[in-house]
Design an enzyme around this catalytic site. Structure first.
Site, PDB file in Angstrom:
ATOM      1  N   CYS A 107      -3.102  -0.359  -8.443  1.00 10.28           N
ATOM      2  CA  CYS A 107      -4.133   0.370  -7.240  1.00 10.28           C
ATOM      3  C   CYS A 107      -3.740   1.455  -6.810  1.00 10.28           C
ATOM      4  O   CYS A 107      -3.296   2.469  -7.038  1.00 10.28           O
ATOM      5  CB  CYS A 107      -4.800  -0.955  -6.491  1.00 10.28           C
ATOM      6  SG  CYS A 107      -6.219  -0.466  -5.436  1.00 10.28           S
ATOM      7  N   HIS A 108      -3.630   1.254  -5.249  1.00  6.94           N
ATOM      8  CA  HIS A 108      -3.485   2.574  -4.562  1.00  6.94           C
ATOM      9  C   HIS A 108      -1.716   2.521  -4.309  1.00  6.94           C
ATOM     10  O   HIS A 108      -1.322   3.468  -3.694  1.00  6.94           O
ATOM     11  CB  HIS A 108      -3.948   2.279  -3.041  1.00  6.94           C
ATOM     12  CG  HIS A 108      -5.399   2.624  -3.034  1.00  6.94           C
ATOM     13  ND1 HIS A 108      -6.212   1.939  -3.374  1.00  6.94           N
ATOM     14  CD2 HIS A 108      -5.958   4.043  -2.671  1.00  6.94           C
ATOM     15  CE1 HIS A 108      -7.646   2.559  -3.379  1.00  6.94           C
ATOM     16  NE2 HIS A 108      -7.332   3.718  -2.878  1.00  6.94           N
TER      17      HIS A 108
END
Length: 182
Positions: A107-108
């Site tokens: 993800c991030h």
């Protein structure tokens, strides 16, 4: 599934992490026999965006990649944004690459790797909003469930966790990767 008995896996996170992106890989590596350690910028405990609370084992400024065989970077916008601003956390992530050790990022979490300067020339995936950031840092971004590039395992979202977990365990089982470098 690979057996990871004797392997020590570091998880680097802080408040605002995506709960399942910490708990699911943690369960996968420990089920395979590894020991897992939570590292954060400060002592105490951290809380995920959905309320999971976990005790911090080590502080990022007080530990080294020498103590572990692999690193996992959970996502979560707030988590990743705060970690990429923490010099000790960024330096720790970079150490794993310098030592050719497997790293899993979802993800991030890739923001931390951009800040560490370790994505140039690498192929990876992430949450789609990081596509331009990764390309600007020299990476090739692809929209796939899981991508493995010489010991770097990346995925997009919690939906990808089954594939991510399997590849993280596999890469840790394989050990160091010459292509994994800072």
């Amino acid at each position: 599934m690979a057996t990871l008995t004797g392997n020590r896996v570091a998880f680097l996170a802080t408040d605002g992490f995506e709960d399942s992106e910490l708990t699911s890989p943690w369960e996968a590596v420990t089920a395979a026999g590894a020991s897992a350690t939570l590292i954060a910028p400060a002592a105490g405990s951290i809380t995920g965006k959905n309320g999971h609370e976990q005790t911090v084992d080590l502080i990022s400024g007080d530990t080294s990649a020498d103590e572990f065989e692999a690193l996992v970077l959970p996502g979560g916008v707030v988590n990743a944004d705060h970690l990429r601003l923490d010099e000790a956390s960024v330096a720790l992530a970079k150490e794993f690459f310098a030592q050719h050790k497997p790293v899993g990022v979802i993800c991030h979490g890739a923001w931390i790797l951009i800040e560490a300067g370790v994505v140039d020339g690498r192929t990876l995936t992430s949450y789609p909003s990081l596509k331009t950031d990764l390309r600007n840092a020299g990476a090739t971004w692809v929209d796939e469930e899981v991508v493995v590039d010489a010991g770097l395992v990346s995925s997009r979202t919690p939906d990808d966790l089954p594939a991510f977990n399997a590849k993280v365990v596999e890469e840790i089982g394989e050990g160091k990767h010459a292509g994994q470098s800072a």
